[in-house]
Design a protein around this motif. Structure first.
Motif, short mmCIF file in Angstrom:
data_model
loop_
_atom_site.label_atom_id
_atom_site.label_comp_id
_atom_site.label_asym_id
_atom_site.label_seq_id
_atom_site.Cartn_x
_atom_site.Cartn_y
_atom_site.Cartn_z
N LYS A 80 6.00 -48.37 -90.96
CA LYS A 80 5.33 -48.58 -89.76
C LYS A 80 5.53 -50.63 -89.30
CE LYS A 80 0.90 -47.44 -92.04
NZ LYS A 80 0.05 -48.37 -93.20
N ASP A 81 7.24 -50.34 -89.40
CA ASP A 81 8.09 -51.46 -88.69
C ASP A 81 7.85 -51.60 -87.48
OD1 ASP A 81 8.34 -52.56 -91.69
OD2 ASP A 81 10.35 -51.50 -91.62
N PRO A 82 8.28 -52.42 -86.96
CA PRO A 82 8.31 -52.28 -85.49
C PRO A 82 9.31 -51.49 -85.41
CG PRO A 82 8.13 -54.96 -86.33
CD PRO A 82 8.32 -54.24 -87.26
N VAL A 83 9.92 -51.64 -84.11
CA VAL A 83 10.96 -50.94 -83.65
C VAL A 83 12.26 -51.60 -83.78
CG1 VAL A 83 12.07 -50.28 -81.24
CG2 VAL A 83 9.45 -49.61 -81.69
N TRP A 88 9.91 -46.85 -85.07
CA TRP A 88 10.18 -46.43 -84.16
C TRP A 88 8.87 -46.16 -83.80
CZ3 TRP A 88 6.09 -41.66 -84.76
CH2 TRP A 88 5.96 -42.20 -86.06
N ASN A 89 9.37 -45.43 -82.20
CA ASN A 89 7.28 -45.22 -81.51
C ASN A 89 7.19 -43.57 -81.47
OD1 ASN A 89 9.49 -47.24 -79.53
ND2 ASN A 89 7.30 -47.36 -79.58
N LEU A 90 8.20 -42.61 -81.29
CA LEU A 90 7.98 -40.76 -80.90
C LEU A 90 8.75 -40.31 -81.49
CD1 LEU A 90 7.57 -41.27 -77.42
CD2 LEU A 90 5.50 -40.83 -78.22
N GLY A 119 2.00 -42.34 -88.16
CA GLY A 119 1.58 -42.50 -86.72
C GLY A 119 -0.02 -43.05 -87.05
N TRP A 120 -0.40 -42.96 -87.86
CA TRP A 120 -1.55 -43.43 -88.99
C TRP A 120 -2.41 -43.30 -87.36
CZ3 TRP A 120 3.80 -44.89 -88.86
CH2 TRP A 120 3.80 -45.12 -90.06
N PRO A 121 -3.16 -42.57 -86.52
CA PRO A 121 -4.03 -42.79 -85.70
C PRO A 121 -5.44 -42.79 -86.56
CG PRO A 121 -3.24 -40.04 -86.27
CD PRO A 121 -2.06 -41.21 -86.50
#
Length: 193
Positions: A80-83, A88-90, A119-121
């Protein structure tokens, strides 16, 4: 299937790259590259990355496609780290039809926040609809709930389908017993002389 419906799906197969660019501009997108994870060693996934990258770029995004083997993608997607810290984004993945038959079975519809897949929606309304679907026994009412799920999915967009595909299969005339299934199965097959 008696539960099949296309409610909420209008316009999903129509590309509108000009509208995408306009929406990105309105949202203040600054051109920062988005990280797209690509698997290079699974036949069904390898070509999805370049297709997604091309579509995203046509829509106005800058894309940093990072290619690796599937196990590395799976490991990284759990982060869940920032890029800029390895996040990651996708990413692309696929499922066989048996895994997405209804809102309860479909991992893509799970929006239970930290309990959801990568993605944890997070959407309480979707989770209520999925629970309602699971508890309903009347097929007509289930179909109405499935339609509400699809409409809600379109509002919150936890994933974007790139399409549907079929894996072709061929066999010689002396091979019999091949079962029609969501994925290849290797029982019941017989070779005749």
């Amino acid at each position: 299937s008696p539960l099949a419906t296309d409610k909420g799906m209008d316009g999903l197969l129509e590309s509108n790259f000009a509208k995408s660019k306009q929406l990105l501009k309105e949202a203040g997108y600054d051109g920062t590259p988005i990280v797209l994870l690509q698997s290079t060693d699974l036949q069904t996934l390898t070509n999805l990355g370049p297709v997604a990258k091309q579509l995203l770029e046509k829509g106005g995004f800058k894309v940093d496609m990072q290619s690796s083997d599937w196990q590395t993608v799976v490991s990284r997607r759990a982060r869940k780290d920032p890029v800029d810290k390895g996040g990651w984004n996708l990413m692309n993945t696929s499922w066989v039809s048996a895994d997405i038959l209804n809102p309860v079975m479909s991992s893509f519809m799970n929006m239970s926040c930290d309990k959801a897949p990568f993605g944890w929606p997070c959407d309480a309304e979707m989770e209520k609809l999925r629970d309602d679907f699971a508890r309903e026994v009347d097929p007509g009412k289930q179909k109405a709930i499935a339609e509400a799920v699809q409409v809600r999915w379109r509002e919150v967009v936890p994933y974007i389908p790139l399409g549907q595909f079929y894996i072709p299969i061929a066999a010689r005339k002396n091979i019999t017993g091949i079962l029609t299934a969501a994925a290849p199965v290797f029982w019941n097959v017989e070779k005749k002389k």
